[in-house]
Design a protein around this motif. Structure first.
Motif, PDB file in Angstrom:
ATOM      1  N   VAL A 161      -3.702  -8.394 -13.063  1.00 59.65           N
ATOM      2  CA  VAL A 161      -2.781  -8.981 -12.082  1.00 59.65           C
ATOM      3  C   VAL A 161      -1.805  -7.898 -11.644  1.00 59.65           C
ATOM      4  O   VAL A 161      -1.491  -6.976 -12.409  1.00 59.65           O
ATOM      5  CB  VAL A 161      -2.004 -10.187 -12.659  1.00 59.65           C
ATOM      6  N   LEU A 162      -1.345  -7.996 -10.426  1.00 57.00           N
ATOM      7  CA  LEU A 162      -0.418  -7.012  -9.884  1.00 57.00           C
ATOM      8  C   LEU A 162       0.967  -7.165 -10.499  1.00 57.00           C
ATOM      9  O   LEU A 162       1.451  -8.276 -10.706  1.00 57.00           O
ATOM     10  CB  LEU A 162      -0.315  -7.163  -8.366  1.00 57.00           C
ATOM     11  N   THR A 163       1.610  -6.039 -10.763  1.00 56.96           N
ATOM     12  CA  THR A 163       3.027  -6.064 -11.105  1.00 56.96           C
ATOM     13  C   THR A 163       3.813  -6.269  -9.813  1.00 56.96           C
ATOM     14  O   THR A 163       3.251  -6.271  -8.723  1.00 56.96           O
ATOM     15  CB  THR A 163       3.453  -4.723 -11.734  1.00 56.96           C
ATOM     16  N   ASP A 164       5.129  -6.435  -9.915  1.00 58.85           N
ATOM     17  CA  ASP A 164       5.945  -6.579  -8.705  1.00 58.85           C
ATOM     18  C   ASP A 164       5.803  -5.350  -7.817  1.00 58.85           C
ATOM     19  O   ASP A 164       5.660  -5.460  -6.595  1.00 58.85           O
ATOM     20  CB  ASP A 164       7.418  -6.800  -9.074  1.00 58.85           C
ATOM     21  N   MET A 165       5.838  -4.166  -8.427  1.00 60.72           N
ATOM     22  CA  MET A 165       5.670  -2.935  -7.654  1.00 60.72           C
ATOM     23  C   MET A 165       4.256  -2.848  -7.082  1.00 60.72           C
ATOM     24  O   MET A 165       4.055  -2.389  -5.960  1.00 60.72           O
ATOM     25  CB  MET A 165       5.969  -1.715  -8.524  1.00 60.72           C
ATOM     26  N   GLY A 166       3.280  -3.283  -7.872  1.00 61.70           N
ATOM     27  CA  GLY A 166       1.903  -3.274  -7.403  1.00 61.70           C
ATOM     28  C   GLY A 166       1.701  -4.195  -6.215  1.00 61.70           C
ATOM     29  O   GLY A 166       1.001  -3.863  -5.257  1.00 61.70           O
ATOM     30  N   ASP A 167       2.341  -5.363  -6.253  1.00 64.51           N
ATOM     31  CA  ASP A 167       2.236  -6.327  -5.158  1.00 64.51           C
ATOM     32  C   ASP A 167       2.832  -5.745  -3.879  1.00 64.51           C
ATOM     33  O   ASP A 167       2.262  -5.881  -2.791  1.00 64.51           O
ATOM     34  CB  ASP A 167       2.934  -7.632  -5.542  1.00 64.51           C
ATOM     35  N   ASN A 168       3.974  -5.096  -4.012  1.00 61.50           N
ATOM     36  CA  ASN A 168       4.612  -4.476  -2.849  1.00 61.50           C
ATOM     37  C   ASN A 168       3.750  -3.335  -2.299  1.00 61.50           C
ATOM     38  O   ASN A 168       3.559  -3.203  -1.087  1.00 61.50           O
ATOM     39  CB  ASN A 168       5.996  -3.951  -3.233  1.00 61.50           C
ATOM     40  N   PHE A 169       3.190  -2.525  -3.201  1.00 64.99           N
ATOM     41  CA  PHE A 169       2.360  -1.402  -2.764  1.00 64.99           C
ATOM     42  C   PHE A 169       1.064  -1.894  -2.140  1.00 64.99           C
ATOM     43  O   PHE A 169       0.538  -1.274  -1.204  1.00 64.99           O
ATOM     44  CB  PHE A 169       2.055  -0.481  -3.949  1.00 64.99           C
ATOM     45  N   PHE A 170       0.543  -3.021  -2.626  1.00 67.38           N
ATOM     46  CA  PHE A 170      -0.693  -3.580  -2.077  1.00 67.38           C
ATOM     47  C   PHE A 170      -0.554  -3.892  -0.597  1.00 67.38           C
ATOM     48  O   PHE A 170      -1.466  -3.630   0.200  1.00 67.38           O
ATOM     49  CB  PHE A 170      -1.088  -4.846  -2.843  1.00 67.38           C
ATOM     50  N   ARG A 171       0.587  -4.468  -0.207  1.00 69.15           N
ATOM     51  CA  ARG A 171       0.789  -4.802   1.201  1.00 69.15           C
ATOM     52  C   ARG A 171       0.734  -3.553   2.071  1.00 69.15           C
ATOM     53  O   ARG A 171       0.135  -3.557   3.150  1.00 69.15           O
ATOM     54  CB  ARG A 171       2.119  -5.535   1.385  1.00 69.15           C
ATOM     55  N   HIS A 172       1.346  -2.474   1.594  1.00 65.40           N
ATOM     56  CA  HIS A 172       1.333  -1.228   2.367  1.00 65.40           C
ATOM     57  C   HIS A 172      -0.056  -0.586   2.352  1.00 65.40           C
ATOM     58  O   HIS A 172      -0.554  -0.120   3.387  1.00 65.40           O
ATOM     59  CB  HIS A 172       2.360  -0.250   1.798  1.00 65.40           C
ATOM     60  N   ALA A 173      -0.688  -0.554   1.192  1.00 69.81           N
ATOM     61  CA  ALA A 173      -1.980   0.126   1.054  1.00 69.81           C
ATOM     62  C   ALA A 173      -3.060  -0.570   1.877  1.00 69.81           C
ATOM     63  O   ALA A 173      -3.869   0.090   2.548  1.00 69.81           O
ATOM     64  CB  ALA A 173      -2.391   0.183  -0.417  1.00 69.81           C
ATOM     65  N   SER A 174      -3.098  -1.902   1.825  1.00 67.03           N
ATOM     66  CA  SER A 174      -4.121  -2.624   2.584  1.00 67.03           C
ATOM     67  C   SER A 174      -3.922  -2.435   4.079  1.00 67.03           C
ATOM     68  O   SER A 174      -4.893  -2.319   4.842  1.00 67.03           O
ATOM     69  CB  SER A 174      -4.109  -4.113   2.222  1.00 67.03           C
ATOM     70  N   LEU A 175      -2.656  -2.359   4.513  1.00 64.85           N
ATOM     71  CA  LEU A 175      -2.378  -2.139   5.927  1.00 64.85           C
ATOM     72  C   LEU A 175      -2.813  -0.732   6.356  1.00 64.85           C
ATOM     73  O   LEU A 175      -3.389  -0.543   7.433  1.00 64.85           O
ATOM     74  CB  LEU A 175      -0.891  -2.344   6.208  1.00 64.85           C
ATOM     75  N   VAL A 176      -2.550   0.261   5.496  1.00 65.44           N
ATOM     76  CA  VAL A 176      -2.970   1.627   5.798  1.00 65.44           C
ATOM     77  C   VAL A 176      -4.484   1.697   5.975  1.00 65.44           C
ATOM     78  O   VAL A 176      -5.008   2.295   6.930  1.00 65.44           O
ATOM     79  CB  VAL A 176      -2.526   2.590   4.677  1.00 65.44           C
ATOM     80  N   LEU A 177      -5.236   1.069   5.082  1.00 64.56           N
ATOM     81  CA  LEU A 177      -6.694   1.105   5.157  1.00 64.56           C
ATOM     82  C   LEU A 177      -7.212   0.378   6.401  1.00 64.56           C
ATOM     83  O   LEU A 177      -8.169   0.829   7.041  1.00 64.56           O
ATOM     84  CB  LEU A 177      -7.305   0.495   3.898  1.00 64.56           C
ATOM     85  N   GLU A 178      -6.580  -0.731   6.742  1.00 61.23           N
ATOM     86  CA  GLU A 178      -7.003  -1.453   7.933  1.00 61.23           C
ATOM     87  C   GLU A 178      -6.700  -0.651   9.191  1.00 61.23           C
ATOM     88  O   GLU A 178      -7.494  -0.632  10.136  1.00 61.23           O
ATOM     89  CB  GLU A 178      -6.321  -2.822   8.002  1.00 61.23           C
ATOM     90  N   GLU A 179      -5.537   0.022   9.206  1.00 62.57           N
ATOM     91  CA  GLU A 179      -5.194   0.852  10.367  1.00 62.57           C
ATOM     92  C   GLU A 179      -6.193   1.993  10.524  1.00 62.57           C
ATOM     93  O   GLU A 179      -6.596   2.346  11.634  1.00 62.57           O
ATOM     94  CB  GLU A 179      -3.772   1.401  10.209  1.00 62.57           C
TER      95      GLU A 179
END
Length: 299
Positions: free
Chosen positions: A60-78
Motif C-alpha cells: 500500500v502507498l505511504t502518504d508520500m507515495g500517494d502524493n508521488f503517484f499522482r505526479h508520476a502517473s501524470l508524467v507518464l501519461e504526458e
C-alpha cells in the motif's frame, strides 16, 4: 527531471501502485519481480522517502507515495500523449484515445461517433469509461482520460478543467410500464415512491436535487445507481422511480419497458459539456474524436 531518475523506475512504481502488489504488476508488465523490486528500491533511495508499506497480501502507498503517484502517473501519461502526438502528426495513425461519457451519451451519441472514428482510424485503440463525472475526475487529473462528455455543475473544479458547452437535453421522470403511478401528474404524487438516482455531486442530478429542495419535495432515494445500466435495469423490473433523458426513453429497446411520465411541472434541461484538463492539449486523434462529438451534438 534529474538524470538519476529513470523512466523505468517511474513505470515500475506506477504499475505496482495500480496493481497493489509486485506479483500482479509483474504479470501485467512482463517484468520479473526482482526487476520491479530493484527499480522501486532505487527510486526510494533517490527520493529519500519510503513509497510503499510492504504487507503479506501486497503493498500500500505511504502518504508520500500517494502524493508521488499522482505526479508520476501524470508524467507518464504526458509522455505517452507527446509520443502519440508526434506519431500521429507523422501520419503513423496509431496510439490510443481515452474518453469518458455519461450514461445517456453512451446510449445515444457514442455508438455512431465511435463507429465513424474507427472507420477512419482503424489502428487507433479507443478506451471508453462510462459513469458520472465525479467518478472520472481522478483519471482526468492524472491524464488517463483525454476528455469526457458529461453534465457539469460549476464548482471548485473550474480552476483545473475547461468546459465547452455542446448541447442541451430534456429529462423526464421514468417508471416501468404498468407502474402504479404511471398516471401521476406531479412530483408531489411521487414523494412516497422509492427512487433511484446517481450521486448528485457535480452533475445534472445536483441541479435536480436543488430543484426538489426549492419546491419542498424530498424524494425517497433509497438506491444510488452510478451506472446507466444498473439504473434502467432496476426501474424496468421494479417499482423504483428515476429521471432519464428523453433521448434515452425514446430508444426503441428501452421504450418497450419504460415510460416517461407527463408531469405538469417540467424538469430543468441538462447541459452537456466537453470537459478536459486546462493544462493539456489533445493529441490529433483525441481532437478529431472531440470534433466528431461536436458534430453529432449539433444534429
Amino acid at each position: 527531471m534529474s538524470a538519476n531518475l529513470k523512466l523505468h523506475q517511474l513505470r515500475a512504481f506506477v504499475q505496482v501502485a495500480r496493481q497493489g502488489s509486485i506479483r500482479a504488476a509483474s504479470r501485467i508488465s512482463g517484468l520479473s519481480q526482482p526487476a520491479l523490486t530493484k527499480s522501486i528500491q532505487e527510486l526510494e533511495l533517490f527520493l529519500g522517502a519510503r513509497l510503499f508499506i510492504r504487507r503479506q497480501q501486497g503493498v500500500v502507498l505511504t502518504d508520500m507515495g500517494d502524493n508521488f503517484f499522482r505526479h508520476a502517473s501524470l508524467v507518464l501519461e504526458e509522455l505517452r500523449v507527446a509520443q502519440e502526438d508526434i506519431q500521429q502528426r507523422l501520419g503513423l495513425a496509431g496510439g490510443q484515445v481515452n474518453i469518458g461519457v455519461g450514461g445517456s451519451v453512451a446510449r445515444t451519441l457514442m455508438p455512431q461517433v465511435i463507429t465513424q472514428f474507427h472507420r477512419e482510424y482503424p489502428l487507433v485503440k479507443v478506451r471508453i469509461v462510462e459513469g458520472q463525472l465525479v467518478s472520472m475526475i481522478p483519471e482526468l487529473r492524472q491524464g488517463e482520460l483525454d476528455f469526457t462528455i458529461s453534465t457539469y455543475d460549476r464548482s471548485h473544479l473550474d480552476q483545473e478543467l475547461t468546459c465547452e458547452r455542446l448541447m442541451q437535453r430534456k429529462y423526464k421522470v421514468a417508471v416501468r410500464k404498468g407502474h402504479p403511478m404511471e398516471k401521476a401528474r406531479s412530483l408531489a404524487e411521487l414523494q412516497q415512491c422509492e427512487w433511484t438516482m446517481p450521486t448528485p455531486r457535480g452533475s445534472y442530478y445536483r441541479l435536480l436535487h436543488d430543484m426538489f429542495a426549492e419546491r419542498g419535495i424530498a424524494p425517497n432515494i433509497v438506491v444510488t445507481c452510478e451506472t446507466f445500466m444498473a439504473c434502467v435495469s432496476l426501474v424496468a423490473k421494479s417499482d423504483f422511480v428515476t429521471i432519464l433523458s428523453v433521448d434515452v426513453l425514446d430508444d426503441p429497446l428501452l421504450s418497450q419497458h419504460l415510460t416517461a411520465l407527463e408531469l405538469d411541472e417540467p424538469l430543468p434541461q441538462a447541459t452537456f459539456y466537453l470537459i478536459q484538463r486546462k493544462d493539456t492539449a489533445l493529441t490529433p486523434m483525441s481532437a478529431h474524436m472531440a470534433q466528431l462529438f461536436r458534430r453529432s451534438c449539433q444534429r
